[in-house]
Design a protein around this motif. Sequence first.
Motif, PDB file in Angstrom:
ATOM      1  N   CYS A 117     -19.762 -57.384 -23.186  1.00 34.36           N
ATOM      2  CA  CYS A 117     -19.468 -56.038 -22.692  1.00 34.36           C
ATOM      3  C   CYS A 117     -17.971 -55.874 -22.463  1.00 34.36           C
ATOM      4  CB  CYS A 117     -20.231 -55.793 -21.394  1.00 34.36           C
ATOM      5  SG  CYS A 117     -20.098 -54.114 -20.759  1.00 34.36           S
ATOM      6  N   ILE A 118     -17.453 -54.689 -22.827  1.00 34.39           N
ATOM      7  CA  ILE A 118     -16.070 -54.300 -22.553  1.00 34.39           C
ATOM      8  C   ILE A 118     -16.090 -53.067 -21.670  1.00 34.39           C
ATOM      9  CG2 ILE A 118     -13.902 -53.468 -23.537  1.00 34.39           C
ATOM     10  CD1 ILE A 118     -14.582 -55.014 -26.084  1.00 34.39           C
ATOM     11  N   GLN A 119     -15.292 -53.090 -20.604  1.00 30.68           N
ATOM     12  CA  GLN A 119     -15.229 -51.963 -19.669  1.00 30.68           C
ATOM     13  C   GLN A 119     -13.780 -51.522 -19.491  1.00 30.68           C
ATOM     14  OE1 GLN A 119     -17.585 -51.274 -15.822  1.00 30.68           O
ATOM     15  NE2 GLN A 119     -15.743 -52.282 -15.038  1.00 30.68           N
ATOM     16  N   LEU A 120     -13.558 -50.206 -19.516  1.00 31.56           N
ATOM     17  CA  LEU A 120     -12.250 -49.614 -19.260  1.00 31.56           C
ATOM     18  C   LEU A 120     -12.295 -48.843 -17.946  1.00 31.56           C
ATOM     19  CD1 LEU A 120     -11.500 -48.151 -22.823  1.00 31.56           C
ATOM     20  CD2 LEU A 120     -10.996 -50.445 -21.961  1.00 31.56           C
ATOM     21  N   VAL A 121     -11.263 -48.993 -17.130  1.00 34.87           N
ATOM     22  CA  VAL A 121     -11.164 -48.295 -15.846  1.00 34.87           C
ATOM     23  C   VAL A 121      -9.811 -47.583 -15.801  1.00 34.87           C
ATOM     24  CG1 VAL A 121     -11.192 -48.496 -13.333  1.00 34.87           C
ATOM     25  CG2 VAL A 121     -12.553 -50.080 -14.729  1.00 34.87           C
ATOM     26  N   GLU A 122      -9.831 -46.269 -15.641  1.00 35.41           N
ATOM     27  CA  GLU A 122      -8.596 -45.493 -15.615  1.00 35.41           C
ATOM     28  C   GLU A 122      -8.668 -44.404 -14.548  1.00 35.41           C
ATOM     29  OE1 GLU A 122      -5.905 -46.116 -17.313  1.00 35.41           O
ATOM     30  OE2 GLU A 122      -6.719 -47.640 -18.678  1.00 35.41           O
ATOM     31  N   VAL A 123      -7.524 -44.125 -13.941  1.00 35.07           N
ATOM     32  CA  VAL A 123      -7.411 -43.043 -12.963  1.00 35.07           C
ATOM     33  C   VAL A 123      -6.888 -41.803 -13.663  1.00 35.07           C
ATOM     34  CG1 VAL A 123      -6.306 -42.272 -10.836  1.00 35.07           C
ATOM     35  CG2 VAL A 123      -7.011 -44.658 -11.075  1.00 35.07           C
ATOM     36  N   GLU A 124      -7.527 -40.687 -13.414  1.00 34.69           N
ATOM     37  CA  GLU A 124      -7.181 -39.438 -14.084  1.00 34.69           C
ATOM     38  C   GLU A 124      -5.812 -38.934 -13.659  1.00 34.69           C
ATOM     39  OE1 GLU A 124     -10.242 -36.167 -14.990  1.00 34.69           O
ATOM     40  OE2 GLU A 124      -9.247 -35.502 -13.158  1.00 34.69           O
ATOM     41  N   ILE A 125      -4.996 -38.600 -14.654  1.00 34.48           N
ATOM     42  CA  ILE A 125      -3.707 -37.966 -14.432  1.00 34.48           C
ATOM     43  C   ILE A 125      -3.665 -36.721 -15.317  1.00 34.48           C
ATOM     44  CG2 ILE A 125      -1.193 -38.206 -14.590  1.00 34.48           C
ATOM     45  CD1 ILE A 125      -1.551 -41.207 -14.371  1.00 34.48           C
ATOM     46  N   PRO A 126      -3.369 -35.545 -14.746  1.00 35.93           N
ATOM     47  CA  PRO A 126      -3.080 -35.274 -13.342  1.00 35.93           C
ATOM     48  C   PRO A 126      -4.364 -35.126 -12.522  1.00 35.93           C
ATOM     49  CG  PRO A 126      -2.921 -33.253 -14.606  1.00 35.93           C
ATOM     50  CD  PRO A 126      -3.212 -34.342 -15.601  1.00 35.93           C
ATOM     51  N   PRO A 127      -4.242 -35.207 -11.187  1.00 36.26           N
ATOM     52  CA  PRO A 127      -5.406 -34.975 -10.328  1.00 36.26           C
ATOM     53  C   PRO A 127      -5.896 -33.529 -10.420  1.00 36.26           C
ATOM     54  CG  PRO A 127      -3.614 -36.071  -9.139  1.00 36.26           C
ATOM     55  CD  PRO A 127      -3.045 -35.576 -10.440  1.00 36.26           C
ATOM     56  N   GLN A 128      -7.076 -33.297  -9.879  1.00 36.21           N
ATOM     57  CA  GLN A 128      -7.656 -31.959  -9.835  1.00 36.21           C
ATOM     58  C   GLN A 128      -7.172 -31.216  -8.583  1.00 36.21           C
ATOM     59  OE1 GLN A 128      -9.768 -30.841 -12.349  1.00 36.21           O
ATOM     60  NE2 GLN A 128      -9.294 -32.789 -13.348  1.00 36.21           N
ATOM     61  N   ASN A 129      -7.094 -29.876  -8.690  1.00 34.11           N
ATOM     62  CA  ASN A 129      -6.815 -28.989  -7.545  1.00 34.11           C
ATOM     63  C   ASN A 129      -5.433 -29.182  -6.935  1.00 34.11           C
ATOM     64  OD1 ASN A 129      -9.390 -28.077  -7.919  1.00 34.11           O
ATOM     65  ND2 ASN A 129     -10.116 -28.524  -5.864  1.00 34.11           N
ATOM     66  N   TRP A 177     -18.121 -48.262 -20.289  1.00 31.38           N
ATOM     67  CA  TRP A 177     -18.377 -49.597 -20.807  1.00 31.38           C
ATOM     68  C   TRP A 177     -19.326 -49.505 -21.998  1.00 31.38           C
ATOM     69  CZ3 TRP A 177     -20.124 -47.871 -16.062  1.00 31.38           C
ATOM     70  CH2 TRP A 177     -21.498 -47.768 -15.898  1.00 31.38           C
ATOM     71  N   GLY A 178     -19.229 -50.528 -22.844  1.00 24.98           N
ATOM     72  CA  GLY A 178     -20.082 -50.575 -24.012  1.00 24.98           C
ATOM     73  C   GLY A 178     -20.331 -52.019 -24.448  1.00 24.98           C
TER      74      GLY A 178
END
Length: 295
Positions: A164-176, A288-289
């Motif tokens: 399994c491969i997993q990617l973790v990312e924080v959204e840029i730009p934030p909402q609101n 992940w996949g």
Amino acid sequence: MIQLNIPKKNCQSLVQKASESDLNFRWSQGKRRVNIDNSRHIIPPAIKPKLFDGIEVLDINCGPGLWDGHPILDMAQDFVHSSFYLVDTHSLLPQYASVDTSPGEQRLDNFTFIAHNTLQEKCLPFESDKFDFIQQRLMSFVYKQQDWPVILKELQRVTKPGGCIQLVEVEIPPQNLGPQGEQWLAQVEKVMKEKRDIDVRVTSQLDQILSAAGLLDIQTKFVSVPIGSWGLDIGNLWRQNYELFFESAQPILVELMEMSHSEYKRKVDAMMDELNEYKPFSNIHLVWGRVPGDS
């Protein structure tokens, strides 16, 4: 897709609900930790039982140092039969294979830190089909658009069939965001794409990236986190995260945007001053996949 939205009002009820939930904790060497039987480790469901049995795990962009509470350090403590390999461009760890913990605590011998620039080398220093689980995090502000398929191909090479491969990312730009913040981050997004070929909105395309790499059974999840004191303790922590992010990014953004350091600071401060009025939140994306083949 699983979604947890942070409400814009009545944050106190959200905190009370969380504190009254059925999360279990355990005490270890005088410290309160999440019970691994009801774990909050960010791992695909199919991987957790294998971690108890013992598998090979690779963490890309873990950071140059480790501290108590670091996600990968917690995993090494909880899943002692598994082996963890950590890769980042620089190491701030002492020059020995394992980490000494505080007196009376467990010394960890099940992880190895390797200083290696995956982006520059376009390869990993491992043989093919080595790892059962690979996690890569926080590269959306680093990889150019053409880097993603190259790196994913390399991650797939070192993953065992069925792994399994997993990617973790924080959204840029934030909402609101408020108007000052939206205008500022629109400028950042524009300059990163035009001058660095970096798409900071790649977080919404992670499932497509894994699919294009040939992975199967792809699943996605995102969790929304408040930014600012309106979100109580976690909101204050995430405000600090963003302040530190923009502080670390200042040298490159000042150069790319051709502005003075004082102007840069003014724009960041204006964005931060709007947080409690507009109540923004950031989405943390996970996808992940499974690599084709039988494990």
